[in-house]
Design a protein around this motif. Structure first.
Motif, PDB file in Angstrom:
ATOM      1  N   GLU A   6       0.828  -1.208   0.000  1.00  0.00           N
ATOM      2  CA  GLU A   6       0.000   0.000   0.000  1.00  0.00           C
ATOM      3  C   GLU A   6       0.861   1.257   0.000  1.00  0.00           C
ATOM      4  O   GLU A   6       0.540   2.246  -0.684  1.00  0.00           O
ATOM      5  CB  GLU A   6      -0.922  -0.018   1.223  1.00  0.00           C
ATOM      6  CG  GLU A   6      -1.995  -1.099   1.168  1.00  0.00           C
ATOM      7  CD  GLU A   6      -2.797  -1.175   2.451  1.00  0.00           C
ATOM      8  OE1 GLU A   6      -2.427  -0.474   3.426  1.00  0.00           O
ATOM      9  OE2 GLU A   6      -3.801  -1.911   2.487  1.00  0.00           O
ATOM     10  N   GLU A   7       1.969   1.226   0.728  1.00  0.00           N
ATOM     11  CA  GLU A   7       2.867   2.383   0.738  1.00  0.00           C
ATOM     12  C   GLU A   7       3.499   2.593  -0.631  1.00  0.00           C
ATOM     13  O   GLU A   7       3.625   3.733  -1.106  1.00  0.00           O
ATOM     14  CB  GLU A   7       3.943   2.180   1.789  1.00  0.00           C
ATOM     15  CG  GLU A   7       3.434   2.199   3.226  1.00  0.00           C
ATOM     16  CD  GLU A   7       4.540   1.898   4.221  1.00  0.00           C
ATOM     17  OE1 GLU A   7       5.676   1.578   3.770  1.00  0.00           O
ATOM     18  OE2 GLU A   7       4.289   1.976   5.434  1.00  0.00           O
ATOM     19  N   ILE A   8       3.910   1.521  -1.290  1.00  0.00           N
ATOM     20  CA  ILE A   8       4.514   1.642  -2.618  1.00  0.00           C
ATOM     21  C   ILE A   8       3.497   2.160  -3.624  1.00  0.00           C
ATOM     22  O   ILE A   8       3.818   2.968  -4.498  1.00  0.00           O
ATOM     23  CB  ILE A   8       5.090   0.278  -3.058  1.00  0.00           C
ATOM     24  CG1 ILE A   8       6.251  -0.133  -2.146  1.00  0.00           C
ATOM     25  CG2 ILE A   8       5.560   0.335  -4.506  1.00  0.00           C
ATOM     26  CD1 ILE A   8       6.795  -1.516  -2.441  1.00  0.00           C
ATOM     27  N   THR A   9       2.256   1.716  -3.498  1.00  0.00           N
ATOM     28  CA  THR A   9       1.215   2.170  -4.423  1.00  0.00           C
ATOM     29  C   THR A   9       0.936   3.659  -4.255  1.00  0.00           C
ATOM     30  O   THR A   9       0.761   4.384  -5.245  1.00  0.00           O
ATOM     31  CB  THR A   9      -0.061   1.363  -4.198  1.00  0.00           C
ATOM     32  OG1 THR A   9       0.218  -0.027  -4.361  1.00  0.00           O
ATOM     33  CG2 THR A   9      -1.138   1.769  -5.181  1.00  0.00           C
ATOM     34  N   LYS A  10       0.902   4.122  -3.013  1.00  0.00           N
ATOM     35  CA  LYS A  10       0.620   5.539  -2.765  1.00  0.00           C
ATOM     36  C   LYS A  10       1.815   6.425  -3.106  1.00  0.00           C
ATOM     37  O   LYS A  10       1.642   7.554  -3.578  1.00  0.00           O
ATOM     38  CB  LYS A  10       0.234   5.733  -1.303  1.00  0.00           C
ATOM     39  CG  LYS A  10      -1.094   5.085  -0.927  1.00  0.00           C
ATOM     40  CD  LYS A  10      -1.389   5.279   0.558  1.00  0.00           C
ATOM     41  CE  LYS A  10      -2.698   4.604   0.939  1.00  0.00           C
ATOM     42  NZ  LYS A  10      -2.989   4.742   2.397  1.00  0.00           N
ATOM     43  N   ASN A  11       3.013   5.935  -2.866  1.00  0.00           N
ATOM     44  CA  ASN A  11       4.221   6.733  -3.096  1.00  0.00           C
ATOM     45  C   ASN A  11       5.235   5.923  -3.894  1.00  0.00           C
ATOM     46  O   ASN A  11       6.219   5.413  -3.340  1.00  0.00           O
ATOM     47  CB  ASN A  11       4.840   7.174  -1.762  1.00  0.00           C
ATOM     48  CG  ASN A  11       3.838   7.875  -0.868  1.00  0.00           C
ATOM     49  OD1 ASN A  11       3.427   8.992  -1.129  1.00  0.00           O
ATOM     50  ND2 ASN A  11       3.444   7.202   0.206  1.00  0.00           N
ATOM     51  N   PRO A  12       5.001   5.738  -5.201  1.00  0.00           N
ATOM     52  CA  PRO A  12       5.896   4.863  -5.983  1.00  0.00           C
ATOM     53  C   PRO A  12       7.306   5.394  -6.138  1.00  0.00           C
ATOM     54  O   PRO A  12       8.235   4.616  -6.344  1.00  0.00           O
ATOM     55  CB  PRO A  12       5.179   4.773  -7.333  1.00  0.00           C
ATOM     56  CG  PRO A  12       4.352   6.009  -7.403  1.00  0.00           C
ATOM     57  CD  PRO A  12       3.930   6.322  -6.010  1.00  0.00           C
ATOM     58  N   LEU A  13       7.496   6.717  -6.034  1.00  0.00           N
ATOM     59  CA  LEU A  13       8.824   7.298  -6.229  1.00  0.00           C
ATOM     60  C   LEU A  13       9.567   7.499  -4.918  1.00  0.00           C
ATOM     61  O   LEU A  13      10.769   7.257  -4.834  1.00  0.00           O
ATOM     62  CB  LEU A  13       8.709   8.640  -6.971  1.00  0.00           C
ATOM     63  CG  LEU A  13       8.089   8.553  -8.373  1.00  0.00           C
ATOM     64  CD1 LEU A  13       8.013   9.941  -8.996  1.00  0.00           C
ATOM     65  CD2 LEU A  13       8.887   7.629  -9.267  1.00  0.00           C
ATOM     66  N   SER A  14       8.844   7.935  -3.892  1.00  0.00           N
ATOM     67  CA  SER A  14       9.507   8.198  -2.624  1.00  0.00           C
ATOM     68  C   SER A  14       9.762   6.935  -1.822  1.00  0.00           C
ATOM     69  O   SER A  14      10.674   6.896  -0.995  1.00  0.00           O
ATOM     70  CB  SER A  14       8.671   9.181  -1.790  1.00  0.00           C
ATOM     71  OG  SER A  14       7.393   8.620  -1.511  1.00  0.00           O
ATOM     72  N   LYS A  15       8.960   5.894  -2.045  1.00  0.00           N
ATOM     73  CA  LYS A  15       9.129   4.635  -1.318  1.00  0.00           C
ATOM     74  C   LYS A  15       9.192   3.481  -2.304  1.00  0.00           C
ATOM     75  O   LYS A  15       8.283   2.675  -2.402  1.00  0.00           O
ATOM     76  CB  LYS A  15       7.981   4.421  -0.329  1.00  0.00           C
ATOM     77  CG  LYS A  15       7.994   5.424   0.815  1.00  0.00           C
ATOM     78  CD  LYS A  15       6.945   5.094   1.852  1.00  0.00           C
ATOM     79  CE  LYS A  15       6.999   6.059   3.017  1.00  0.00           C
ATOM     80  NZ  LYS A  15       6.004   5.742   4.067  1.00  0.00           N
TER      81      LYS A  15
END
Length: 796
Positions: free
Chosen positions: A444-453
């Motif tokens: 879920e974190e990668i989906t919301k923030n694909p560049l920062s995380k």
């Protein structure tokens, strides 16, 4: 004495016989059976002629090299001979090539013509397998197997025949036998003789052999993908001559060797949990089940009527009161039945007393009732609480006592009464955070923030490599496996349009005597049981290892199994007499390898056909039952829609009948399946099955706050079922697109622009046929007839 026994009611004899049939099954669950048994199940009883031809081919080639006995050769001579056989594998002449394969198989089987015992054969097999690994025989055999799989002539000949027999798959069977012996011997080499020098060398070679099995050998795919391809082609009907039992056994053992067994999975799980800063597991399922006492089977209607019959001469001669005037069975009768099952040991003591006095002429004295003892028993499992359960409890209590909710706050308890404080403390003490929750949160974190995380570097574990290799065709592979499982299930009826899984067991000429017919019938049943064993073991291994590697790999595989009707298929399998299936004797020990090749071959008689083995149960059948139950649990756990499928297909009576097999692990997984659906079965079912409910309380792990016995779960709304599966599928597809596609899961318009002139000029463009036909006209209109200022173009 005989007079006294004649006065006992006939129901007493029936009850004793029923109890003896349902004694505790002393079965130890493991990744596979003994090494000798696993090798014996590779061959069907119809393959007995191949053992002779393999030996003759070896003797012919060995005489050509000037020696006869393998066991007396020096190591240098052995290496020269095996290298010469390896060279013969590459010749064009098929007959010479197949003789070399047969000679290699004879060496891998243990040179039974020169051995005196099974132990001697196993030692020779280990030595020869070690020699094969050092000389690279594995690569040569896999290349030859790939050629035979792609041989369209053999497939066309098999399609034209009205009935495919065992002779149509001779070349494939020989190659698969060699690979299976190499894999199985390497996997289980350190079980019997761990200190043997040859075994120590095999253990050293094991890791490199694992890498060979994972890496592509011939083409772009590893051996597992090649075997899966054989399964799908067989099920599609394009290659009916493939020996499916050998393919499935080899596929199962390849996955078992490369990814590891189930018993060692807890250690790997603790290692992965430690990398995510999670506490390790303190309980081992196998250890707990080995110390768990099996429950008595639930009472059927016949058993309940039996308890209404008066008993004379039992329990100190006391007459039991008849209740014939009441037609309905009360709960007290169910409790009496439950106590009778728990007090089975007292009944056994009574029968032992009767047997010890059977020689006396005087009527026997009933034994004294045992002094009641209070046994303090603890629950076998430590209770667990999910993060979701804790949040739901806090939201409910805050809304009730304070009037509002505080999201993502698990610590502040202002305004809540003291009992709620204590309840939250207990819940936190038993809080369990699973790896799946951590992995889902990370996605879920990668989906919301694909560049920062961005995602970390993915480790190339054996499970990761297998999933990546199978991903493109994984739905077809799962469907093919379930088709084979359906065809091998004992409850399946023979249909003309179904696939023929008996092609590698049926002889060219059907038997013409009664003994040969009995032998073939046992061989067919044994053949199906082994196929079920291999498929169930393979599916469970894949689900367990995929879930440990990443939960969405597990969910992707699970969804396709569910879409292919795996749940009703497993229930259909258990809709039979499971006790009879577990106790089946579909084997002839005199014809099992290596007994069939050591010494003089035993003459086939009615005694050795009907005798069977001396084991009280069939290892492979109870192994298959436990595997299928574990697969069903994996598919339905925390999935309301799939749990409702269990209810719709009326699994409760099917699973209750399976409780008659008194094995703790098998009963544990049955009770888990019953527990998850009790809230949907209604109050009357729970009231009528209090014995089963009590067994669930005693043996299944408790989830604090779970009201499974009352049916007040608001998450079980039927209109959410389709949305649940669709949301899961969206998450899985997002995961697969991001990790296993070249674009990384990003939309085409958001991909970075390529400004490198060298990469742009090096791109290969596909031109349409219309453009190629009118290419000269396009040059005249767009290039030659236009004035281009090249200096201005270069400046830009």
């Amino acid at each position: 004495m005989a007079e006294w026994f004649s006065r006992l009611p006939w129901k007493f004899y029936q009850s004793r016989r029923y109890m003896n049939d349902l004694d505790k099954v002393e079965f130890v669950y493991d990744d596979a059976d003994k090494h000798v048994v696993e090798l014996a199940e590779l061959y069907s009883y119809t393959e007995d002629v191949d053992f002779v031809s393999n030996q003759l081919s070896y003797e012919e080639l060995s005489r050509a090299h000037g020696f006869e006995k393998w066991t007396t050769l020096s190591m240098s001579d052995k290496i020269k001979f095996v290298v010469s056989l390896q060279d013969d594998l590459e010749v064009i002449e098929k007959e010479k090539r197949m003789k070399a394969v047969q000679a290699l198989l004879y060496l891998a089987q243990g040179v039974y013509g020169e051995c005196r015992s099974q132990d001697h054969m196993q030692d020779v097999t280990r030595q020869n397998v070690l020699l094969f690994l050092e000389l690279g025989i594995y690569t040569s055999i896999v290349q030859l197997l790939t050629m035979e799989v792609e041989n369209s002539t053999s497939a066309l000949l098999a399609l034209r025949k009205p009935a495919v027999a065992i002779s149509d798959s001779k070349e494939l069977r020989l190659l698969l036998n060699i690979l299976y012996i190499m894999v199985e011997t390497t996997r289980s080499c350190d079980v019997d003789k761990p200190t043997d020098p040859v075994v120590e060398q095999l253990v050293e070679q094991r890791e490199s052999f694992k890498q060979d099995l994972i890496q592509p050998v011939f083409g772009e795919d590893p051996l597992s993908v090649l075997l899966f391809t054989m399964v799908t082609r067989f099920c599609s009907g394009s290659a009916p001559h493939y020996p499916m039992k050998k393919v499935l056994l080899l596929l199962w053992k390849v996955v078992l060797l490369t990814m590891g067994g189930l018993r060692g999975l807890d250690t790997k799980k603790n290692e992965v949990r430690s990398t995510h800063e999670l506490p390790g597991l303190t309980e081992n399922m196998y250890t707990v089940c080995e110390t768990m006492r099996p429950a008595s089977p639930p009472a059927s209607a016949a058993d309940l009527i039996e308890h209404q019959v008066p008993r004379r001469g039992v329990r100190a001669g006391k007459r039991w009161k008849q209740r014939t005037e009441k037609s309905l069975v009360k709960q007290s009768s169910l409790d009496d039945s439950f106590e009778a099952g728990l007090n089975r040991d007292e009944d056994d003591d009574m029968m032992d007393g009767l047997k010890s006095n059977s020689d006396d002429d005087s009527p026997p004295t009933p034994p004294r009732p045992a002094t009641p003892t209070v046994i303090q028993r603890a629950l076998p499992w430590k209770p667990k609480v999910r993060q979701k359960d804790l949040e739901a409890f806090l939201d409910h209590t805050r809304q009730k006592f304070v009037g509002f909710e505080v999201k993502h706050d698990h610590d502040s308890l202002a305004g809540l009464p003291q009992p709620i404080h204590e309840g939250v403390k207990v819940l936190k003490q038993h809080l369990y955070v699973s790896l799946s929750e951590v992995q889902i949160k990370r996605e879920e974190e990668i989906t919301k923030n694909p560049l920062s995380k961005p995602e970390d570097q993915v480790e190339a574990t054996p499970a990761e490599c297998l999933y990546h290799a199978l991903l493109s065709n994984l739905p077809q592979y799962m469907i093919a496996l379930l088709k084979l499982l359906l065809a091998a299930a004992p409850t399946s009826k023979a249909k003309t349009e179904s696939i023929n899984i008996l092609s590698d067991v049926l002889p060219d000429e059907m038997p013409n005597t009664v003994l040969q017919s009995l032998k073939l019938g046992i061989d067919v049943n044994r053949h199906k049981e082994i196929i079920v064993k291999a498929i169930s073991g393979l599916l469970l291994l894949m689900l367990k290892h995929f879930k440990l590697n990443h939960v969405y790999q597990f969910e992707f595989t699970s969804q396709h199994l569910v879409f292919a009707n795996c749940i009703p298929l497993v229930l259909k399998f258990f809709n039979q007499d499971i006790v009879a299936y577990v106790n089946a004797k579909n084997s002839i020990p005199a014809l099992d390898f290596p007994e069939s090749v050591l010494g003089d071959s035993a003459e086939l008689t009615a005694e050795n056909i009907e005798g069977g083995d001396n084991s009280p149960y069939c290892w492979r059948n109870i192994f298959s039952c436990i595997n299928l139950l574990r697969i069903l649990n994996k598919l339905t756990k925390w999935k309301h829609s799939r749990t409702m499928m269990l209810v719709v297909f009326k699994s409760a009576p099917i699973l209750k009948r399976a409780l008659k097999v008194r094995h703790p692990m098998m009963q544990l997984y049955i009770l888990k399946l019953l527990k998850m659906q009790t809230k949907y079965l209604g109050r009357q079912w729970r009231k009528s099955n209090m014995k089963t409910m009590s067994a669930i309380y005693q043996k299944v792990r408790h989830r604090l706050g779970d009201d499974w016995a009352y049916g007040n779960d608001m998450d079980a709304r039927p209109w959410d079922f389709q949305a649940e599966e669709c949301a899961l599928r969206a998450c899985v597809d997002r995961f697969n697109n991001r990790r296993y596609t070249t674009s990384g899961g990003m939309e085409p318009e958001f991909l970075p622009v390529d400004n490198n002139i060298h990469s742009l000029l090096g791109q290969e463009l596909t031109l349409a046929p219309e453009f190629k036909e009118n290419y000269e006209q396009w040059l005249d209109m767009e290039v030659f007839s236009r004035q281009i200022d090249w200096d201005l173009v270069m400046m830009r």
